[in-house]
Scaffold this motif. Structure first.
Motif, PDB file in Angstrom:
ATOM      1  N   TRP A  21     -14.795  50.561  14.132  1.00 25.56           N
ATOM      2  CA  TRP A  21     -13.700  50.042  13.312  1.00 25.56           C
ATOM      3  C   TRP A  21     -14.202  49.019  12.299  1.00 25.56           C
ATOM      4  N   VAL A  22     -15.147  48.175  12.725  1.00 27.73           N
ATOM      5  CA  VAL A  22     -15.706  47.188  11.799  1.00 27.73           C
ATOM      6  C   VAL A  22     -16.375  47.891  10.627  1.00 27.73           C
ATOM      7  N   LEU A  23     -17.182  48.896  10.927  1.00 32.68           N
ATOM      8  CA  LEU A  23     -17.905  49.602   9.872  1.00 32.68           C
ATOM      9  C   LEU A  23     -16.954  50.403   8.985  1.00 32.68           C
ATOM     10  N   ALA A  24     -15.930  51.003   9.598  1.00 29.70           N
ATOM     11  CA  ALA A  24     -14.951  51.765   8.800  1.00 29.70           C
ATOM     12  C   ALA A  24     -14.183  50.845   7.866  1.00 29.70           C
ATOM     13  N   ARG A  25     -13.812  49.667   8.358  1.00 28.41           N
ATOM     14  CA  ARG A  25     -13.075  48.725   7.511  1.00 28.41           C
ATOM     15  C   ARG A  25     -13.932  48.260   6.335  1.00 28.41           C
ATOM     16  N   ARG A  26     -15.201  47.934   6.618  1.00 28.90           N
ATOM     17  CA  ARG A  26     -16.098  47.510   5.547  1.00 28.90           C
ATOM     18  C   ARG A  26     -16.366  48.657   4.563  1.00 28.90           C
ATOM     19  N   THR A  27     -16.399  49.875   5.071  1.00 32.83           N
ATOM     20  CA  THR A  27     -16.586  51.027   4.188  1.00 32.83           C
ATOM     21  C   THR A  27     -15.409  51.154   3.227  1.00 32.83           C
ATOM     22  N   GLY A  28     -14.200  50.905   3.722  1.00 31.09           N
ATOM     23  CA  GLY A  28     -13.038  50.932   2.839  1.00 31.09           C
ATOM     24  C   GLY A  28     -13.172  49.925   1.715  1.00 31.09           C
ATOM     25  N   GLU A  29     -13.712  48.754   2.037  1.00 30.10           N
ATOM     26  CA  GLU A  29     -13.924  47.740   1.007  1.00 30.10           C
ATOM     27  C   GLU A  29     -14.968  48.200  -0.007  1.00 30.10           C
ATOM     28  N   VAL A  30     -16.034  48.847   0.497  1.00 27.35           N
ATOM     29  CA  VAL A  30     -17.078  49.359  -0.396  1.00 27.35           C
ATOM     30  C   VAL A  30     -16.509  50.424  -1.336  1.00 27.35           C
ATOM     31  N   LEU A  31     -15.716  51.352  -0.782  1.00 29.03           N
ATOM     32  CA  LEU A  31     -15.131  52.410  -1.605  1.00 29.03           C
ATOM     33  C   LEU A  31     -14.204  51.830  -2.666  1.00 29.03           C
TER      34      LEU A  31
END
Length: 305
Positions: free
Chosen positions: A63-73
């Protein structure tokens, strides 16, 4: 450096809730998604997914990585918008989605206007419902959408979405001209509790809206005709088989023998344009302006001849 496509696969699983749904959204096979996720787990060195029934769930690290990925996108989308803004000509691809009613009236004219002003812009169009269009916008499958919000069932617009209201609409009731209430100027929906109804198929927003609205008037509607087009529903009304709720925005010209009447309570809705805040690029801005102009051009002609 983590691989962006693998991160995108994890983010899609988080957004859609399953590997299969993520695969559909990314237009790859489920096994392809699984392979990407396995490689990503090896890269980060910790489990990102855990079994849950027949599917999977994200671990805390996932979940941490998915949330940060959303920020990157989101940051990447902003960068693309900024670069596009530097170009003197509007080019690229624009993916538009809209409800059924404006798809029959406003959207063709708006898209034609955009194409005329920006011939190098590639435009695709998808017709759907608010409950489908908004998730597609969030997933970045669409760039701008036309959605509605009924006064009796307001839509919740998620964070990260910009929107503007462009039109106020109302649903009227279509009655056979032979109906005892057809000569009225306005009809209480509660007076139609014994009628057969024509509406959209189960699972669609308008079917759910019709059932919910009529139940609020004290009765369960007897839906005998499930038809996925407003003009077709009105044809059933013309034959004296049913009554129906029709949005004025659908611009249905009633055939002879049909009367369109306002209702008690009034069934109003607002039509919105919505797009991702981080994707405010020239193509989206061109679409917003064209759609606003076309909605402003709608006339208020009554539906009854």
């Amino acid at each position: 450096m983590l691989n962006l496509e693998r991160l995108r696969a994890l983010h899609a699983v988080a957004e859609t809730g399953s590997v299969a749904a993520a695969a559909r959204d990314l237009h790859v096979t489920p096994s392809g998604i699984s392979q990407q996720l396995n490689k990503l787990e090896r890269e980060v060195g910790v489990p990102l997914l855990a079994p849950q029934g027949r599917g999977v769930r994200l671990t805390e690290a996932g979940w941490v990585l998915a949330r940060r990925t959303g920020e990157v996108l989101s940051v990447l989308a902003q960068a693309e918008a900024e670069i596009a803004s530097l170009q003197s000509e509007v080019t690229g691809r624009l993916r538009v989605g809209a409800l059924v009613s404006p798809s029959r009236t406003v959207l063709p004219r708006a898209i034609a206007e955009i194409k005329q002003n920006h011939p190098r812009l590639e435009i695709t169009f998808h017709e759907g419902e608010s409950e489908e269009l908004l998730p597609a916008l969030i997933r970045r499958d669409l760039d701008i959408v036309v959605v509605d919000s009924w006064s009796t069932a307001p839509v919740e617009l998620p964070d990260g979405i910009s929107f503007i209201p462009v039109h106020d609409d109302v649903a009227v009731v279509a009655l056979p001209a032979s109906h005892p209430l057809a000569d009225n100027k306005i009809v209480a929906l509660s007076d139609l509790s014994d009628q057969a109804w024509a509406t959209w198929t189960p699972g669609t927003d308008f079917h759910a809206f019709t059932v919910r609205m009529l139940r609020a008037q004290g009765f369960d509607p007897r839906i005998e005709y499930e038809v996925a087009e407003f003009p077709a529903q009105v044809e059933f009304v013309a034959q004296g088989l049913a009554v129906a709720l029709i949005p004025r925005l659908a611009k249905v010209v009633p055939p002879e023998g049909v009367r369109m009447l306002d209702t008690i309570p009034p069934l109003g809705r607002s039509i919105y344009l919505a797009w991702r805040t981080d994707s405010d690029r020239p193509a989206v801005r061109a679409a917003v302006e064209a759609l606003r102009r076309q909605f402003d051009a709608l006339d208020g002609q009554p539906l009854n001849p």
